[in-house]
Design a protein around this motif. Structure first.
Motif, PDB file in Angstrom:
ATOM      1  N   ASN A 149      -0.374   4.085  -2.052  1.00 14.41           N
ATOM      2  CA  ASN A 149      -1.459   4.956  -1.568  1.00 14.41           C
ATOM      3  C   ASN A 149      -0.948   6.334  -1.186  1.00 14.41           C
ATOM      4  O   ASN A 149      -1.650   7.331  -1.293  1.00 14.41           O
ATOM      5  N   ASP A 150       0.292   6.361  -0.712  1.00 12.79           N
ATOM      6  CA  ASP A 150       0.870   7.624  -0.304  1.00 12.79           C
ATOM      7  C   ASP A 150       1.056   8.567  -1.511  1.00 12.79           C
ATOM      8  O   ASP A 150       0.995   9.776  -1.371  1.00 12.79           O
ATOM      9  N   PHE A 151       1.285   7.978  -2.676  1.00 12.61           N
ATOM     10  CA  PHE A 151       1.366   8.798  -3.901  1.00 12.61           C
ATOM     11  C   PHE A 151      -0.035   9.200  -4.343  1.00 12.61           C
ATOM     12  O   PHE A 151      -0.265  10.295  -4.835  1.00 12.61           O
ATOM     13  N   TYR A 152      -0.976   8.263  -4.174  1.00 14.14           N
ATOM     14  CA  TYR A 152      -2.353   8.531  -4.617  1.00 14.14           C
ATOM     15  C   TYR A 152      -2.993   9.706  -3.872  1.00 14.14           C
ATOM     16  O   TYR A 152      -3.883  10.355  -4.407  1.00 14.14           O
ATOM     17  N   VAL A 153      -2.578   9.946  -2.608  1.00 17.10           N
ATOM     18  CA  VAL A 153      -3.210  11.053  -1.872  1.00 17.10           C
ATOM     19  C   VAL A 153      -2.510  12.391  -2.149  1.00 17.10           C
ATOM     20  O   VAL A 153      -2.907  13.418  -1.620  1.00 17.10           O
ATOM     21  N   ALA A 154      -1.476  12.364  -3.002  1.00 11.29           N
ATOM     22  CA  ALA A 154      -0.827  13.613  -3.417  1.00 11.29           C
ATOM     23  C   ALA A 154      -1.553  14.135  -4.665  1.00 11.29           C
ATOM     24  O   ALA A 154      -2.175  13.356  -5.389  1.00 11.29           O
TER      25      ALA A 154
ATOM     26  N   LYS B 270      -9.596   4.872  -8.882  1.00 17.03           N
ATOM     27  CA  LYS B 270     -10.106   4.537  -7.547  1.00 17.03           C
ATOM     28  C   LYS B 270     -11.523   3.961  -7.605  1.00 17.03           C
ATOM     29  O   LYS B 270     -12.206   4.112  -8.580  1.00 17.03           O
TER      30      LYS B 270
ATOM     31  N   ASN C  47       0.812  -1.229   0.000  1.00 10.54           N
ATOM     32  CA  ASN C  47       0.000   0.000   0.000  1.00 10.54           C
ATOM     33  C   ASN C  47       0.840   1.272   0.000  1.00 10.54           C
ATOM     34  O   ASN C  47       0.303   2.362   0.209  1.00 10.54           O
ATOM     35  N   ALA C  48       2.148   1.155  -0.219  1.00 12.08           N
ATOM     36  CA  ALA C  48       2.998   2.354  -0.261  1.00 12.08           C
ATOM     37  C   ALA C  48       2.538   3.284  -1.381  1.00 12.08           C
ATOM     38  O   ALA C  48       2.688   4.514  -1.289  1.00 12.08           O
TER      39      ALA C  48
ATOM     40  N   ARG D 215      -3.300   9.516 -11.126  1.00  7.76           N
ATOM     41  CA  ARG D 215      -2.914   8.119 -10.932  1.00  7.76           C
ATOM     42  C   ARG D 215      -2.187   7.569 -12.153  1.00  7.76           C
ATOM     43  O   ARG D 215      -1.258   6.775 -12.035  1.00  7.76           O
TER      44      ARG D 215
END
Lengths: 303, 284
Positions: B90-95, B284, B87-88, B99
């Protein structure tokens, strides 16, 4: 003003309904907590709010921007700390932070200023040049929070941030979270299954099986849903007197437990029966009692 | 700027994990060992002359180059699998970054790392050849090989990128890497004499990008050595080049250099299109 506005939010995974038609609002600059056991829908809710997961139904407005329509605008003002560590283990803390800065198009000068400011708050510089795989769990968590705060978000989402930490690291991290609450003007949204963590929150939502079962401040929830207890070690005549006065009580291991509205009621009772009491204590209702009375289940058993 | 930062991150992570780099080269190392210990004898008298040694080394290192452009991108793309598994990502996805940009950064980084390590392979091969026969490949050959490395890496990066989008765990990725590492020597016609294979097998192998790229690498890498060895002996050259899989045919249709390049570009087009279609799986 509400910085987060959730209306009729639902999310299912196949046949499993994780979040069922929930609505809530979060005011600006408050410390807001979602309390519930595993499987209550907390992480699903926070993943939807942090733009990671799509919702099935409902509307979500964050900072005035509607979710699914203006996600990038939402993300710009959002810092997220996940349950799991997202720092790259092979990179140093500083390299992790520099990557984050680049993703937010931060120039070098701003980056340096933010690092200095965050270090005052979090004190991570002493291990900033170490690869994160060599850090302790507590240090990694703090670096995670520094990363989430780097771009000065207005909202910080913490998804069970203390899970998996040893007691000392947990305490240190909790002090940091309280410091963030005191010293910044951020809105903090926390999910947790630890009851003691919501005691510091301005507003608590109790989530159970995807449904909001109650919401208020921790203190109000305690007043509303649980009673304090007067625990008494009795002398011989006390039980008889209580019975004849029709005071409800129960005996537990040779002590007498009497539910009371508040500590003052307890003191009044102690004064009335002073001659028949060896000793006493007043036990405040816990959030676990609140949870038990609302859901019929103990939080600790389910977590 | 944002995609550059992500690419830089992926490259750093890969290069700092020495075992990941080593395992990407494992097939290359195995091939070199196998050639040195076992297969060299298969070339018979050729090993006794300088030209022969030049030709054999050209054969070995063209094969090694081609294999590296297959295994390195696949090994590298393990980073994407791990990022999704842990899930690392995910940290890019919330920036505030799309995607698609995040996902494509892995593909671009795979092409970069595959090409760069391919160039290093090229240099190592040339130094080895220089030590053995005191000659370097001509400049034009080097330029063509550099272009070929980029072409081949792009092809196999896009192929494996597409495949890896379906893979959810590092374990599955490890299994795939082992499988590809084992098969690649056969599919590229390194462990087998292509000309001696049954017609149907040759036909199928000729349709696959592995033998097509191996042929291209051999045609370029061994061109000078073949000129020296066969000189005007056109018939022997014809027989030997088909036997060794330097030139290949599908049925009776010879895949000459222009066709091989064209096919490579078509393969790239196909896999890039498929990969783009897969991007929606990351929504998403």
């Amino acid at each position: 003003m509400h910085i987060i506005d959730v209306k009729n939010l639902s999310k299912s995974y196949g046949d499993v309904e994780a979040v069922k038609n929930i609505s809530f609002s979060v005011k600006e600059n408050v410390f807001f907590a979602l309390l519930g056991p595993n499987g209550a829908g907390k992480s699903t809710t926070i993943e939807i709010l942090s733009t990671l997961l799509s919702k099935d139904q409902g509307t979500v407005k964050i900072n005035g921007h509607e979710l699914d329509h203006d996600d990038d605008a939402i993300r710009k003002n959002l810092g997220v700390v996940f349950q799991y560590n997202t720092l790259d283990k092979e990179l140093t803390v500083m390299e992790n932070l520099a990557l984050r800065a680049a993703l937010y198009k931060m120039d070098k000068k701003t980056f340096k200023a933010r690092i200095d400011a965050l270090d005052k708050l979090i004190q991570f510089k002493s291990y900033a040049d170490q690869r994160t795989k060599n850090l302790s769990g507590g240090q990694r968590r703090k670096a995670d929070i520094a990363k989430a705060l780097l771009h000065s978000p207005r909202i910080l989402m913490l998804d069970e941030p203390t899970t998996g930490l040893d007691p000392k690291s947990r305490k240190g991290l909790w002090e940091l979270i309280l410091k963030l609450k005191e010293e910044t003007s951020m809105t903090i949204l926390l999910t947790t299954h630890y009851m003691e963590e919501v005691l510091d929150a301005d507003h608590v939502i109790i989530l159970h099986e995807g449904v909001i079962r109650a919401e208020d401040s921790a203190e109000q929830l305690r007043i509303q849903y649980a009673k304090d207890t007067l625990k008494v070690v009795p002398k011989a005549p006390l039980l008889k007197k209580l019975k004849s006065d029709k005071v409800p009580f129960r005996t537990v291991n040779q002590t007498v437990h009497i539910d009371i509205k508040d500590p003052f009621e307890g003191i009044k009772l102690v004064e009335s029966y002073r001659q028949d009491i060896e000793t006493f204590e007043i036990v405040k209702a816990s959030m676990d009692d609140v949870f038990l009375n609302i859901t019929g289940e103990r939080l600790e058993e389910k977590a | 700027m944002m995609i550059q930062a992500l690419i830089k991150r992926h490259l750093k992570i890969f290069l700092r994990d020495r075992w990941a780099v080593f395992f990407s080269f494992l097939s290359v190392i195995i091939i070199l060992v196998l050639f040195t210990v076992f297969f060299r004898n298969a070339f018979g008298d050729l090993t006794e002359t300088t030209e022969g040694t030049y030709l054999i080394n050209g054969w070995i290192f063209s094969g090694v180059l081609m294999v590296a452009t297959v295994t390195v991108p696949l090994g590298f793309l393990g980073i994407m699998v791990t990022d999704r598994e842990t899930n690392a990502i995910n940290d890019f996805y919330v920036a505030p970054i799309g995607r698609s940009t995040i996902v494509i950064s892995y593909l671009i980084a795979a092409i970069i790392i595959g090409s760069v390590l391919g160039f290093i392979n090229l240099i190592v091969g040339q130094l080895y050849i220089f030590l053995m026969v005191q000659t370097f490949l001509p400049l034009m050959t080097n330029i063509l090989l550099i272009l070929l490395i980029i072409l081949s890496t792009t092809l196999f990066s896009s192929l494996f990128f597409y495949v890896v989008t379906f893979i959810k765990t590092s374990n599955s990725h490890g299994t795939l890497s082992t499988l590809v590492g084992t098969l690649i020597g056969f599919l590229a016609g390194l462990y087998v004499v292509v000309g001696n294979l049954p017609n149907i097998t040759r036909y199928i192998m000729g349709l696959l990008p592995t033998l097509q790229l191996a042929s291209l690498f051999r045609l370029v890498y061994m061109d000078e050595a073949m000129d020296l060895i066969f000189q005007d002996n056109v018939d022997i050259r014809e027989t030997q080049t088909f036997l060794l899989g330097i030139r290949i045919e599908v049925g009776s249709f010879e895949l000459t250099e222009p066709f091989l390049v064209l096919f490579s570009l078509l393969w790239i087009g196909l896999f890039v299109t498929l990969s783009i279609m897969r991007l929606k799986a990351f929504k998403k």
